[in-house]
Every structure is written in C-alpha cells, then in structure tokens.
Design an enzyme around this catalytic site. Structure first.
Site, PDB file in Angstrom:
ATOM      1  N   LYS A 178       0.877  -1.137  -0.100  1.00  8.16           N
ATOM      2  CA  LYS A 178      -0.065   0.002  -0.042  1.00  8.16           C
ATOM      3  C   LYS A 178       0.835   1.233  -0.130  1.00  8.16           C
ATOM      4  O   LYS A 178       1.358   1.724   1.096  1.00  8.16           O
ATOM      5  CB  LYS A 178      -0.865  -0.155   1.230  1.00  8.16           C
ATOM      6  CG  LYS A 178      -2.076   0.646   1.092  1.00  8.16           C
ATOM      7  CD  LYS A 178      -2.118   2.258   0.708  1.00  8.16           C
ATOM      8  CE  LYS A 178      -1.977   3.165   1.744  1.00  8.16           C
ATOM      9  NZ  LYS A 178      -1.649   4.376   1.715  1.00  8.16           N
ATOM     10  N   GLU A 254       9.668   1.444  10.781  1.00  8.12           N
ATOM     11  CA  GLU A 254      10.952   2.685  10.660  1.00  8.12           C
ATOM     12  C   GLU A 254      10.073   3.966  10.625  1.00  8.12           C
ATOM     13  O   GLU A 254       9.167   4.233   9.690  1.00  8.12           O
ATOM     14  CB  GLU A 254      11.634   2.557   9.146  1.00  8.12           C
ATOM     15  CG  GLU A 254      12.555   1.312   9.167  1.00  8.12           C
ATOM     16  CD  GLU A 254      12.811   0.995   7.830  1.00  8.12           C
ATOM     17  OE1 GLU A 254      12.912   1.726   6.961  1.00  8.12           O
ATOM     18  OE2 GLU A 254      13.906  -0.146   7.845  1.00  8.12           O
ATOM     19  N   CYS A 288      13.635  11.360   6.646  1.00  3.27           N
ATOM     20  CA  CYS A 288      13.486  10.855   8.112  1.00  3.27           C
ATOM     21  C   CYS A 288      14.858  10.982   9.022  1.00  3.27           C
ATOM     22  O   CYS A 288      14.614  11.369  10.047  1.00  3.27           O
ATOM     23  CB  CYS A 288      12.955   9.321   8.297  1.00  3.27           C
ATOM     24  SG  CYS A 288      14.084   8.274   7.532  1.00  3.27           S
ATOM     25  N   GLU A 390       8.772  16.543  15.365  1.00  4.17           N
ATOM     26  CA  GLU A 390       9.140  16.346  14.253  1.00  4.17           C
ATOM     27  C   GLU A 390       8.251  17.185  13.243  1.00  4.17           C
ATOM     28  O   GLU A 390       7.042  17.136  13.179  1.00  4.17           O
ATOM     29  CB  GLU A 390       8.854  14.870  13.704  1.00  4.17           C
ATOM     30  CG  GLU A 390       9.439  14.645  12.258  1.00  4.17           C
ATOM     31  CD  GLU A 390       9.288  13.410  11.914  1.00  4.17           C
ATOM     32  OE1 GLU A 390       8.060  12.749  11.794  1.00  4.17           O
ATOM     33  OE2 GLU A 390      10.129  12.619  11.229  1.00  4.17           O
TER      34      GLU A 390
HETATM   35  P1  NAD Z   1       2.164   8.395   7.442  1.00  2.74           P
HETATM   36  O1  NAD Z   1       2.428   7.773   8.719  1.00  2.74           O
HETATM   37  O2  NAD Z   1       1.355   9.362   7.489  1.00  2.74           O
HETATM   38  O3  NAD Z   1       1.826   7.375   6.326  1.00  2.74           O
HETATM   39  C1  NAD Z   1       2.654   6.236   5.750  1.00  2.74           C
HETATM   40  C2  NAD Z   1       1.781   5.305   5.215  1.00  2.74           C
HETATM   41  O4  NAD Z   1       0.737   4.562   5.957  1.00  2.74           O
HETATM   42  C3  NAD Z   1       0.836   5.770   4.136  1.00  2.74           C
HETATM   43  O5  NAD Z   1       0.736   4.919   3.029  1.00  2.74           O
HETATM   44  C4  NAD Z   1      -0.354   5.822   4.959  1.00  2.74           C
HETATM   45  O6  NAD Z   1      -1.382   5.745   3.631  1.00  2.74           O
HETATM   46  C5  NAD Z   1      -0.340   4.599   5.629  1.00  2.74           C
HETATM   47  N1  NAD Z   1      -1.589   4.802   6.759  1.00  2.74           N
HETATM   48  C6  NAD Z   1      -1.813   5.903   7.525  1.00  2.74           C
HETATM   49  N2  NAD Z   1      -2.633   5.464   8.546  1.00  2.74           N
HETATM   50  C7  NAD Z   1      -2.803   4.346   8.552  1.00  2.74           C
HETATM   51  C8  NAD Z   1      -3.309   3.246   9.155  1.00  2.74           C
HETATM   52  N3  NAD Z   1      -4.066   3.658  10.281  1.00  2.74           N
HETATM   53  N4  NAD Z   1      -3.228   1.865   9.031  1.00  2.74           N
HETATM   54  C9  NAD Z   1      -2.632   1.426   7.808  1.00  2.74           C
HETATM   55  N5  NAD Z   1      -1.729   2.411   7.223  1.00  2.74           N
HETATM   56  C10 NAD Z   1      -2.005   3.607   7.637  1.00  2.74           C
HETATM   57  O7  NAD Z   1       3.815   8.867   7.006  1.00  2.74           O
HETATM   58  P2  NAD Z   1       4.067   9.824   5.860  1.00  2.74           P
HETATM   59  O8  NAD Z   1       3.456  11.141   6.262  1.00  2.74           O
HETATM   60  O9  NAD Z   1       3.535   9.315   4.551  1.00  2.74           O
HETATM   61  O10 NAD Z   1       5.563   9.907   6.052  1.00  2.74           O
HETATM   62  C11 NAD Z   1       6.356  10.715   6.618  1.00  2.74           C
HETATM   63  C12 NAD Z   1       6.805  10.043   7.881  1.00  2.74           C
HETATM   64  O11 NAD Z   1       7.439   9.012   7.862  1.00  2.74           O
HETATM   65  C13 NAD Z   1       7.567  10.916   9.055  1.00  2.74           C
HETATM   66  O12 NAD Z   1       7.248  10.862  10.049  1.00  2.74           O
HETATM   67  C14 NAD Z   1       8.802  10.245   8.665  1.00  2.74           C
HETATM   68  O13 NAD Z   1      10.133  10.481   9.692  1.00  2.74           O
HETATM   69  C15 NAD Z   1       8.729   8.885   8.660  1.00  2.74           C
HETATM   70  N6  NAD Z   1       9.801   8.122   7.781  1.00  2.74           N
HETATM   71  C16 NAD Z   1      10.522   7.611   8.596  1.00  2.74           C
HETATM   72  C17 NAD Z   1      11.523   6.760   7.843  1.00  2.74           C
HETATM   73  C18 NAD Z   1      12.470   5.816   8.804  1.00  2.74           C
HETATM   74  O14 NAD Z   1      13.242   5.191   7.844  1.00  2.74           O
HETATM   75  N7  NAD Z   1      12.504   5.837   9.821  1.00  2.74           N
HETATM   76  C19 NAD Z   1      11.840   6.999   6.334  1.00  2.74           C
HETATM   77  C20 NAD Z   1      10.824   7.585   5.868  1.00  2.74           C
HETATM   78  C21 NAD Z   1       9.759   8.415   6.462  1.00  2.74           C
HETATM   79  O1  6OD Z   2      18.494   4.435   2.751  1.00  3.01           O
HETATM   80  C1  6OD Z   2      17.534   3.750   3.190  1.00  3.01           C
HETATM   81  O2  6OD Z   2      17.648   2.435   3.212  1.00  3.01           O
HETATM   82  C2  6OD Z   2      16.450   4.187   3.810  1.00  3.01           C
HETATM   83  N1  6OD Z   2      15.441   3.531   4.546  1.00  3.01           N
HETATM   84  C3  6OD Z   2      16.335   5.516   3.958  1.00  3.01           C
HETATM   85  C4  6OD Z   2      15.462   6.304   4.547  1.00  3.01           C
HETATM   86  C5  6OD Z   2      15.225   7.635   4.300  1.00  3.01           C
HETATM   87  C6  6OD Z   2      14.120   8.527   5.189  1.00  3.01           C
HETATM   88  O3  6OD Z   2      13.284   9.482   4.630  1.00  3.01           O
END
Ligand code: NAD
Ligand code: 6OD
Length: 486
Positions: A178, A254, A288, A390
């Site tokens: 998804k 993550e 992130c 954040e």
């Molecule tokens: P989000 O949590 O809003 O959405 C991520 C995914 O989850 C989307 O596909 C969304 O549709 C789905 N989703 C939302 N609510 C859900 C539910 N209740 N059940 C199932 N699926 C659901 O995140 P975003 O805004 O898309 O991304 C930004 C966030 O992601 C930031 O907080 C960022 O730090 C984090 N992020 C973390 C990493 C990492 O590796 N740690 C990497 C990239 C982004």
């Molecule tokens: O480099 C990666 O494998 C990874 N998961 C990066 C994450 C980036 C976050 O925005």
C-alpha cells in the site's frame, strides 16, 4: 487524464466500486492522475492472490531462479530509468538530479543487494553431545514468512518501498504493497516491470488508497497478512501495531525522527556546512534522517550560522526537470500548512529567524505549488515545539554548546532516536560521541551514506527492529531449527 489502477494478481484493475481519488502535482497543484481507491474486497483479493502465489509457482521456484528474476527486475528498472525518474518526479516535485542519482538507482539496487544477501548469508549449525555418546546435529533453515504487508510513505517513495519489497521477495515471500496516497506512480510502474520479466502473478500486488479506515488499514487488519513492514509517522505505527496484535503478527517499523547534527570546532568547516546543508534541506527537508536540531561548538557558532544562511538563501526553486533547479516544493498543500504552522510557532515562541520563515515568491502556475523557504532559527529553548517535534520540513534550529557532555545530553533529550550526523576531525571524540548518542544510525563526517548490508532502524519512538543486510533476512524469514540424533 492518466488513470492509475491497482495491480492485483498480475493485472491492472480498477477498484471494485470504481472509486478514484485525485493526485495533484506538488509543483502547481494541478491534477496529474486519477487513482483507484481500493475497497476492502480489492485488498482481500490482493491478499488471496499473494497467498495463492506462495502456494504455487513462486513458492516452489528454486532459489537460484527466484534471485535471477530479481536481478532482471533491477535491470528492467534500469532500462526504464527515464520512466521511473519521470514518475517519481511527477509525484514528488523533487529535482531530477536527486531522482537520477539517489532515489531510482537505489530502487534497482534494493533488488540486487538482497538477492546477494540471501544467497551468501549462511545459517548456523551446532554439533551437540548426548548422554549415549552418539551426539546430535542441529542446523537451521530459513523459510519465507508468507504474505508481507508493506505500508510505505511519500518522501522517497520508490527507494523506501523497494527497500522492503526487494528483501521480502528475495526471501521468497509475496507482498501486498500500500504505497502512500501522495505517491502512487512508481509502485504502479513496478507492476509493469514485474510482468515484463516474468515474476509470477500474485507475487507483487499494489493496492492504492488512504490509511485509516481505508486501504492501509484493510491491509494491516487482514489476518491473511503474516507480517507487516511499515515506514511512516510514529503515530501511524502505533495504530498499525494495534492491528498487528490481532493474530500476533510480526512488525518492522521505521518511523519519525528529530535528529541532531553536531558540529565541533575542529571539524573541516566547509565540509560540515555542506553536510548540514544537505541533511537539513535535501528533499526539502522531507527525509526521516534529516537534521532539524543543529548544535555547533561555540567558537565557530556565528561563522557557521552565517555560512549555512548563505547556502540556504542560494537554493534554486523551480520545476524539477529544469537543470540547475535544486530545491522542490513540499509534497502537499496539507503538509505545507503543517510546516508553515511550525514556522509561525517558532516566531511566536521568540525564535530569531536567521533566514526564511515563509513562502517564496513564485511566478505563474508555480505560485499554486506547495513551496516554503528553507528556514533557520536560533535562540530558542530546548522545550520549544520546533525543537522537540518532528516537522519534516526544510528547517532547523541551531544552538551553541561548550562541552561534549552538554551536547550529548542535548542530543539525547528527545523521544526519538533515529540518526545523528557528527562533524569532527578528532577520531577519539568521534568514537566517544557515537557510543553516547542514543540513535540507530550515526554518521561521522557524512550523512545518508548508505551501505545496504548495515543495520538500519531507529531507537526509542523511531522504530522497532532493524532492516538491511542480514537483519532484513531476520525479519522476512522464519528460522527453523532441525535437530538430528546421530
Ligand atoms: P504516514 O504515517 O502518514 O503514512 C505512511 C503510510 O501509512 C501511508 O501509506 C499511509 O496511507 C499509511 N497509513 C496511514 N494511517 C494508516 C493506518 N491507520 N493503517 C494503515 N496504514 C496507514 O507517514 P508519511 O506522512 O507518509 O511519511 C512521513 C513520516 O514517515 C515522517 O514521520 C518520517 O519521519 C517517517 N519516515 C521514516 C523513515 C525511517 O526510515 N525511519 C523513512 C521515511 C519516512
Ligand atoms: O536508505 C535507506 O535504506 C532508507 N530506508 C532511507 C530512509 C530515508 C528516509 O527518509
């Protein structure tokens, strides 16, 4: 208008009730595609297709053939490089050079690297004594976990979803993905690649739609999904964890970060400025691992702030495909409003606004896009909301420090624990600092330098588990021990 469908059991199909949602360009907010909005029954169908593939050709395919096919997936992505670049650029509005040098090549690499990992990482075996002197041999074998639910975000869509789909398939699982509702295009294109190279139907399925009470939740609550791997916000992770507790299914998370960048006075000054500039502003701050809190040793504080300001004021806004433009919009109007609300909070909380703080003047159609200025603050208390929460935007707060102990305490004063970037030429100090900052990933004199064999993940509220190299195998397989009495 481009119509983007789900990819279920090897076929592109509309949602069962025909519903669609609009995808807008971050650059000017024009509608660029209509996306199928999955129903519960679409998701159920995808999960059933994934199960059938496991019980069919994919499940019985020799490992060597499976891995060969994943190499072909990577090669086909590379052959269709321009299509992937164009799709990811349309979805995110981020500059072409970032797509070409980071996001798309990494997507292809995610298939090859994990094919190599599963081929080369051994499992353990132990000889044991038994009272009768005959002894016994233990050995372990890896089995795929089953149907993997992949829930991915919008900020580096192709890189982040292949980072999970690649190892999941290498280990012999099937997936129901998804992708974020904001970035549906490259996941869909990957369906074409899967069919082209002959990945059996049902192995890779894509269901589009939203999160709560929609496609995301339909995936995570489906008991036919054996494990869930998620990248996104910490709050969403909590909701998914509740869903996964039904059926006690495994999770790999993550999540968010509020990462500290630490610059010592002995650092190579120019490299440190360039490094923090990238970590704070690459992808318009939507990474992130990005740095939203910067701590600079006092003797170089003023000079550092001035140098970072100059670089931030030199970004080139504009359409991503135009050479020279190196700074894109935020993903959506909603996210722009969120980031701007933090810009307002910083002002209200008494920040000194070194640069930015608002929306740039954009001409013509671009004035409708989700642009915000790269923004630097100083002078806030650590308790300020923009220092604690954040934001996921192109902004950072910079504060001076005097001692290592002080900066370690500051860096660790957060509920998150994803990454840090430390700049120093003192190697002993680098090791000391790396051992003291409570994060999953520490970079020294670098940032976002990735070796895919290394453990990747966050501490505290930044994640659960590690992926990368052998750690991905730990999540995407079940180890079975066999004990043979000799
Ligand atoms: P989000 O949590 O809003 O959405 C991520 C995914 O989850 C989307 O596909 C969304 O549709 C789905 N989703 C939302 N609510 C859900 C539910 N209740 N059940 C199932 N699926 C659901 O995140 P975003 O805004 O898309 O991304 C930004 C966030 O992601 C930031 O907080 C960022 O730090 C984090 N992020 C973390 C990493 C990492 O590796 N740690 C990497 C990239 C982004
Ligand atoms: O480099 C990666 O494998 C990874 N998961 C990066 C994450 C980036 C976050 O925005």
């Amino acid at each position: 208008m481009r119509q983007v469908d789900n990819f279920i059991n090897g076929a592109f199909q509309r949602s069962s009730d025909g519903r669609r949602f609009e995808k807008r360009s971050p650059v000017d907010n024009k509608i660029i595609a209509n996306i199928a909005e999955s129903t519960q029954s679409d998701v159920d169908q995808a999960v059933e297709a994934a199960r059938a593939a496991l019980n069919g050709e994919w499940g019985s395919m020799p490992q060597a053939r499976r891995l060969e096919l994943l190499y072909e997936v990577a090669d086909e992505i590379t052959r269709r490089f321009d299509d992937f670049v164009a799709a990811e650029m349309a979805d995110t509005g981020q500059p072409e050079h970032v797509m070409k040098h980071v996001f798309i090549p990494r997507g292809a690499a995610n298939f090859k690297v994990f094919a190599d990992v599963i081929k080369n990482v051994p499992t353990e075996s132990f000889m044991m004594d038994t009272p009768d002197g005959r002894g016994a041999l233990n050995y372990s074998v890896r089995k795929p976990k089953g149907v993997i639910g992949v829930i991915s975000p919008w900020n580096a869509p192709f890189l982040l979803m292949t980072w999970k789909v690649g190892p999941a398939l290498a280990c012999g699982n099937t997936v129901v993905l998804k992708p974020s509702e904001e970035t549906p295009l490259t996941a869909t294109l990957l369906g074409e690649v899967m069919n082209k190279v002959g990945i059996p139907k049902g192995v890779y399925n894509v269901v589009h739609g939203f999160g709560p009470n929609a496609a995301g939740e339909f995936v995570t609550t489906n008991k036919g999904v054996d494990a869930i791997t998620f990248t996104g916000e910490t709050r969403t992770g909590s909701a998914i964890m509740k869903a996964a507790s039904e059926g006690t299914r495994d999770v790999s998370f993550e999540m968010g970060g509020k990462n500290a960048g630490i610059v010592f006075a002995d650092a190579d000054f120019d490299e440190a400025v360039n490094g923090i500039f990238r970590s704070a502003f690459l992808n318009t701050g939507q990474v992130c691992l990005g740095t939203e809190r910067v701590y600079v040793e006092r003797p170089i504080f003023d000079k550092f702030v001035a140098a970072l300001k100059e670089k931030a004021e030199g970004v080139q806004y504009g359409r991503p495909e135009i050479k020279g433009n190196n700074y894109g919009p935020l993903i959506s109007r909603e996210h722009q409003e969120k980031v701007l609300s933090y810009y307002q909070k910083a002002a209200d909380e008494g920040a000194t606004i070194v640069t930015g703080g608002g929306v740039p003047d954009m001409e013509g159609e671009l004035a409708e896009g989700n642009w915000v200025q790269p923004t630097i603050w100083t002078g806030l208390e650590e308790s300020a909301s923009v220092v604690q929460e954040e934001i996921f935007g192109p902004c950072c707060h910079i504060r001076p420090f005097d001692t290592e102990e002080e900066v370690i305490a500051l860096a660790n004063d957060t509920d998150y624990g994803l990454s840090t970037t430390i700049w120093t030429t003192n190697l002993t100090r680098a090791h000391r600092m790396a051992a003291s900052v409570d994060v999953g990933i520490t970079w020294v004199n670098s940032w976002f330098l990735r070796d895919l064999r290394t453990p990747f993940g966050g501490n505290k509220e930044s994640g659960i588990g590690r992926e990368g190299g052998v750690h991905s195998l730990e999540f995407y397989t079940e180890l079975r021990n066999v004990c043979i009495k000799l």
